[in-house]
Enzyme design. Sequence first.
Site, PDB file in Angstrom:
ATOM      1  N   SER A   1      -9.689   2.127   2.812  1.00 50.88           N
ATOM      2  CA  SER A   1      -8.797   2.818   1.909  1.00 50.88           C
ATOM      3  C   SER A   1      -7.793   1.900   1.216  1.00 50.88           C
ATOM      4  CB  SER A   1      -8.034   3.891   2.698  1.00 50.88           C
ATOM      5  OG  SER A   1      -7.213   3.281   3.695  1.00 50.88           O
TER       6      SER A   1
ATOM      7  N   LYS B   1       0.841  -1.197   0.000  1.00 51.94           N
ATOM      8  CA  LYS B   1       0.000   0.000   0.000  1.00 51.94           C
ATOM      9  C   LYS B   1       0.876   1.246   0.000  1.00 51.94           C
ATOM     10  CE  LYS B   1      -3.951   2.044   2.500  1.00 51.94           C
ATOM     11  NZ  LYS B   1      -4.872   1.891   3.642  1.00 51.94           N
TER      12      LYS B   1
ATOM     13  N   SER C   1     -10.065  -0.311   7.107  1.00 46.94           N
ATOM     14  CA  SER C   1      -9.523  -0.140   5.749  1.00 46.94           C
ATOM     15  C   SER C   1      -8.858  -1.362   5.149  1.00 46.94           C
ATOM     16  CB  SER C   1      -8.536   1.027   5.727  1.00 46.94           C
ATOM     17  OG  SER C   1      -9.196   2.233   5.995  1.00 46.94           O
TER      18      SER C   1
END
Length: 490
Positions: free
Chosen positions: A155, A80, A179
Amino acid sequence: MSLMNLTAVQLGKKIKSGEVKVEDAVLDAFAQIEAVESDINSYVTVLEKEKVLAKAKEVQAKIDAGELTGPIAGVPVAIKDNMCTEGVLTTCSSKILENFNPTYTAEAVLNLEKAGAIIIGKTNMDEFAMGSTTETSHYGVTKNPWNNEHVPGGSSGGSCAAVAAEECSYALGSDTGGSIRQPSSFCGVTGIKPTYGTVSRYGLIAYGSSLDQIGPVAKDVTDCATILETIASYDPKDSTSVKRESYDFTSALVDDVKGLKIGIPKGYFGEGLDSEVKEAILNGVKVLEEKGAIVEEFDLDLIDYAIPAYYVIAAAEASSNLARFDGVKYGYRTPEYEGLHNMYKKTRSEGFGAEVKRRIMLGSFVLSSGYYDAYYLKALRTKALIKKAFDEAFAKYDVIIGPAAPTTAPKLGESLSDPIQMYLGDIYTISVNLAGLPGISVPCGTDSKGLPIGMQIIGDCFKENNIIRAAYAYEQSRDYERCKVAKNRD
């Protein structure tokens, strides 16, 4: 067959036995990225193929020499884009960090590299992890591989979409209020948010420091447990890191839940929960009950207060954490300005997106003189009460089961038009972060539109093995279902 069809552990075994080469796995990952990335947009940065292949040869030599013997040596991973990677662009999907190349690597990523993981690229996300749909990214929206008209969640939507679309074997995400678990649910993959402090936050660009935690996203529970075992460690560089007695998570991979006490919170199955999601979760609970688990409904109070408490605390911490992005030390700086104050103002106005600005303003407001006691301190007291409610529940139950999200993945554009509705979508995941608990989302079916549903299993602090055991036992009752994008490559 593409090697990306395999789970990370399956691929690791083939590499270790000499059946396949690390280079072959890397080439298959790049082939899948080239085939589907233009439709999905999972990545912000894909590393240069030649550099990754050179790294693959290095890792292969160490595997052949017996220096790397771990279960995921040579397996391609995506990271990420809010985790620092030395010399590789790290943007948090924001314009304000569009040119930021860190001089160090996040501890969790270093642990993967020490184990022989091959980093393929950095995945797309909601800007600074603020969002639930991966639509607030400066680099464009990520689309759900199951249906490109729908969001992948957020996210960590880029990480979850990349795993679902088989553009990597597994990925790392971060979880501040759901997330990892919510996008895992939307994308039909498995994701774990470990107990706060289990994985070092050193090198993770902070959103809400008291809530953020790094965790794995993968095809199945075995992968997640194996990866968590690799990245979890005590780190003196992180003041919130916890020295645990054991980092053994794979021993919990047993198909046995006899006597396991499962609590079902009544409030999680009331108004606002989609009927198909409810049915799928309860069917999942039934599977565990048939395997010998003891299931009981109970009242988990304070759920209505979780969202306001979370957004006050998270926004307050974000306004403080994001103050460092001012155009002086690194990142974007406005090209035209008059004086220092004007440079700060224009840089931040141009560099941050609308959702980030909204949360910074909210955070600054609740921390301001005259409102600090009324909002921020009250939210901290509510957080303590939520933790107490979970403590009381875990005095009776080994795990708590509920949905990861109230619905399946919404259509692109639907959530951003109503931010409050987007915030309410985090209702089942936020409490876990406020209480610092571990949680896992495991696929438990699809709805009538063919979109995945995730079952969330929550455990007490440092009891990851309970949720891994329950998730693994449930997983043995069904096959992993691959999404359309992955199937189309066969």
